[in-house]
Design a protein around this motif. Structure first.
Motif, PDB file in Angstrom:
ATOM      1  N   ARG A  63      -8.627   8.007  -1.771  1.00 58.98           N
ATOM      2  CA  ARG A  63      -8.326   9.396  -0.845  1.00 58.98           C
ATOM      3  C   ARG A  63      -8.768   9.568   0.602  1.00 58.98           C
ATOM      4  O   ARG A  63      -9.485   8.605   0.850  1.00 58.98           O
ATOM      5  N   GLY A  64      -8.109  10.581   1.558  1.00 62.82           N
ATOM      6  CA  GLY A  64      -7.809  10.220   2.750  1.00 62.82           C
ATOM      7  C   GLY A  64      -9.084  11.729   2.845  1.00 62.82           C
ATOM      8  O   GLY A  64      -9.549  12.120   1.945  1.00 62.82           O
ATOM      9  N   VAL A 103      -3.933  10.789  -1.081  1.00 69.42           N
ATOM     10  CA  VAL A 103      -3.715   9.528  -1.589  1.00 69.42           C
ATOM     11  C   VAL A 103      -3.310   8.023  -1.401  1.00 69.42           C
ATOM     12  O   VAL A 103      -2.120   7.947  -1.154  1.00 69.42           O
ATOM     13  N   TYR A 104      -4.131   7.463  -1.670  1.00 70.01           N
ATOM     14  CA  TYR A 104      -3.531   5.662  -1.416  1.00 70.01           C
ATOM     15  C   TYR A 104      -3.778   4.739  -2.598  1.00 70.01           C
ATOM     16  O   TYR A 104      -4.193   5.719  -3.483  1.00 70.01           O
ATOM     17  N   LEU A 105      -2.818   3.768  -2.747  1.00 72.06           N
ATOM     18  CA  LEU A 105      -2.219   2.538  -3.781  1.00 72.06           C
ATOM     19  C   LEU A 105      -2.143   1.575  -3.517  1.00 72.06           C
ATOM     20  O   LEU A 105      -1.765   1.007  -2.602  1.00 72.06           O
ATOM     21  N   GLN A 106      -3.661   0.626  -3.333  1.00 74.00           N
ATOM     22  CA  GLN A 106      -3.428  -0.726  -2.467  1.00 74.00           C
ATOM     23  C   GLN A 106      -3.373  -1.482  -4.165  1.00 74.00           C
ATOM     24  O   GLN A 106      -3.727  -1.600  -4.927  1.00 74.00           O
ATOM     25  N   MET A 107      -1.940  -2.320  -3.742  1.00 74.16           N
ATOM     26  CA  MET A 107      -1.540  -3.206  -4.963  1.00 74.16           C
ATOM     27  C   MET A 107      -1.989  -4.633  -4.185  1.00 74.16           C
ATOM     28  O   MET A 107      -1.118  -4.615  -3.362  1.00 74.16           O
ATOM     29  N   ASN A 108      -2.526  -5.125  -5.037  1.00 70.91           N
ATOM     30  CA  ASN A 108      -2.758  -6.774  -4.898  1.00 70.91           C
ATOM     31  C   ASN A 108      -1.795  -7.419  -5.991  1.00 70.91           C
ATOM     32  O   ASN A 108      -1.162  -6.890  -6.664  1.00 70.91           O
ATOM     33  N   ARG A 116       0.518  -1.447  -0.318  1.00 69.23           N
ATOM     34  CA  ARG A 116       0.253  -0.241  -0.255  1.00 69.23           C
ATOM     35  C   ARG A 116       0.463   1.622  -0.698  1.00 69.23           C
ATOM     36  O   ARG A 116       1.736   1.468   0.817  1.00 69.23           O
ATOM     37  N   LEU A 117       0.500   1.906  -0.768  1.00 73.67           N
ATOM     38  CA  LEU A 117       1.756   3.203  -0.868  1.00 73.67           C
ATOM     39  C   LEU A 117       0.744   4.758  -0.467  1.00 73.67           C
ATOM     40  O   LEU A 117      -0.747   4.188  -0.252  1.00 73.67           O
ATOM     41  N   THR A 118       1.594   5.539   0.497  1.00 75.39           N
ATOM     42  CA  THR A 118       0.513   6.658   0.947  1.00 75.39           C
ATOM     43  C   THR A 118       1.154   7.991  -0.001  1.00 75.39           C
ATOM     44  O   THR A 118       2.999   8.203  -0.163  1.00 75.39           O
ATOM     45  N   CYS A 119       0.959   8.857  -0.226  1.00 75.47           N
ATOM     46  CA  CYS A 119       1.223  10.882  -0.404  1.00 75.47           C
ATOM     47  C   CYS A 119       0.607  11.387   0.065  1.00 75.47           C
ATOM     48  O   CYS A 119      -1.004  11.204   0.094  1.00 75.47           O
ATOM     49  N   ALA A 120       1.031  11.780   0.809  1.00 76.55           N
ATOM     50  CA  ALA A 120       0.101  13.634   1.543  1.00 76.55           C
ATOM     51  C   ALA A 120       0.987  14.328   0.908  1.00 76.55           C
ATOM     52  O   ALA A 120       2.312  14.472   1.070  1.00 76.55           O
ATOM     53  N   TYR A 157      -7.353  19.467  -8.403  1.00 78.15           N
ATOM     54  CA  TYR A 157      -8.724  18.607  -9.472  1.00 78.15           C
ATOM     55  C   TYR A 157      -8.148  16.910  -9.717  1.00 78.15           C
ATOM     56  O   TYR A 157      -9.044  16.733  -9.811  1.00 78.15           O
ATOM     57  N   ALA A 158      -7.300  17.114  -9.135  1.00 82.03           N
ATOM     58  CA  ALA A 158      -6.654  15.634  -9.502  1.00 82.03           C
ATOM     59  C   ALA A 158      -5.249  15.166  -8.314  1.00 82.03           C
ATOM     60  O   ALA A 158      -4.510  15.935  -8.007  1.00 82.03           O
ATOM     61  N   MET A 159      -5.922  14.014  -8.044  1.00 81.78           N
ATOM     62  CA  MET A 159      -4.032  12.894  -7.658  1.00 81.78           C
ATOM     63  C   MET A 159      -4.427  11.643  -7.583  1.00 81.78           C
ATOM     64  O   MET A 159      -4.782  10.953  -8.367  1.00 81.78           O
TER      65      MET A 159
END
Length: 115
Positions: free
Chosen positions: A71-72, A78-83, A19-23, A32-34
């Motif tokens: 998104r939080g 923004v999170y990216l869950q990678m399975n 799981r990647l996290t970006c704050a 507008y976008a993340m």
């Protein structure tokens, strides 16, 4: 000054998850976008997933059904869950945020999928 702090990269075996996290800090205008791009050395950076102002989500065909962007509550994370990660997912993953004026990028976090 806008800063994007990424975390969550690392080494994982094929079939595993990360799981990647970006704050985002210092953003003053409406976002507008993340989202996330990734880049393998010697290749062009490619879009992985994006969350826009309309709460729409778009994914690269190669990750559909395996990756999930979210998104939080503050809408600045923004999170990216990678399975079900595959060796071809190995890359440096970059977070970005777009406001009315420009796009800002994080420094990247390395994801390595290998047995």
């Amino acid at each position: 000054q806008v800063q994007l702090v990424e975390s969550g990269g690392g080494l994982v075996q094929p079939g595993g998850s990360l799981r990647l996290t970006c704050a985002a800090a210092g953003i003053r205008l409406a976002i507008y976008a993340m989202g996330w791009h990734r880049q393998v050395p010697g290749k062009q950076r490619e879009m992985v997933a994006v969350s826009d102002i309309g709460r729409n989500f778009n994914y690269a065909d190669s990750v559909k059904g395996r990756f999930t962007i979210s998104r939080g509550r503050d809408m600045k994370t923004v999170y990216l869950q990678m399975n079900n990660l595959k060796p071809e997912d190995t890359a440096v993953y970059y977070c970005y945020v777009t406001d009315r004026l420009k796009t800002y990028w994080g420094n990247g976090t390395l994801v390595t999928v290998s047995s």
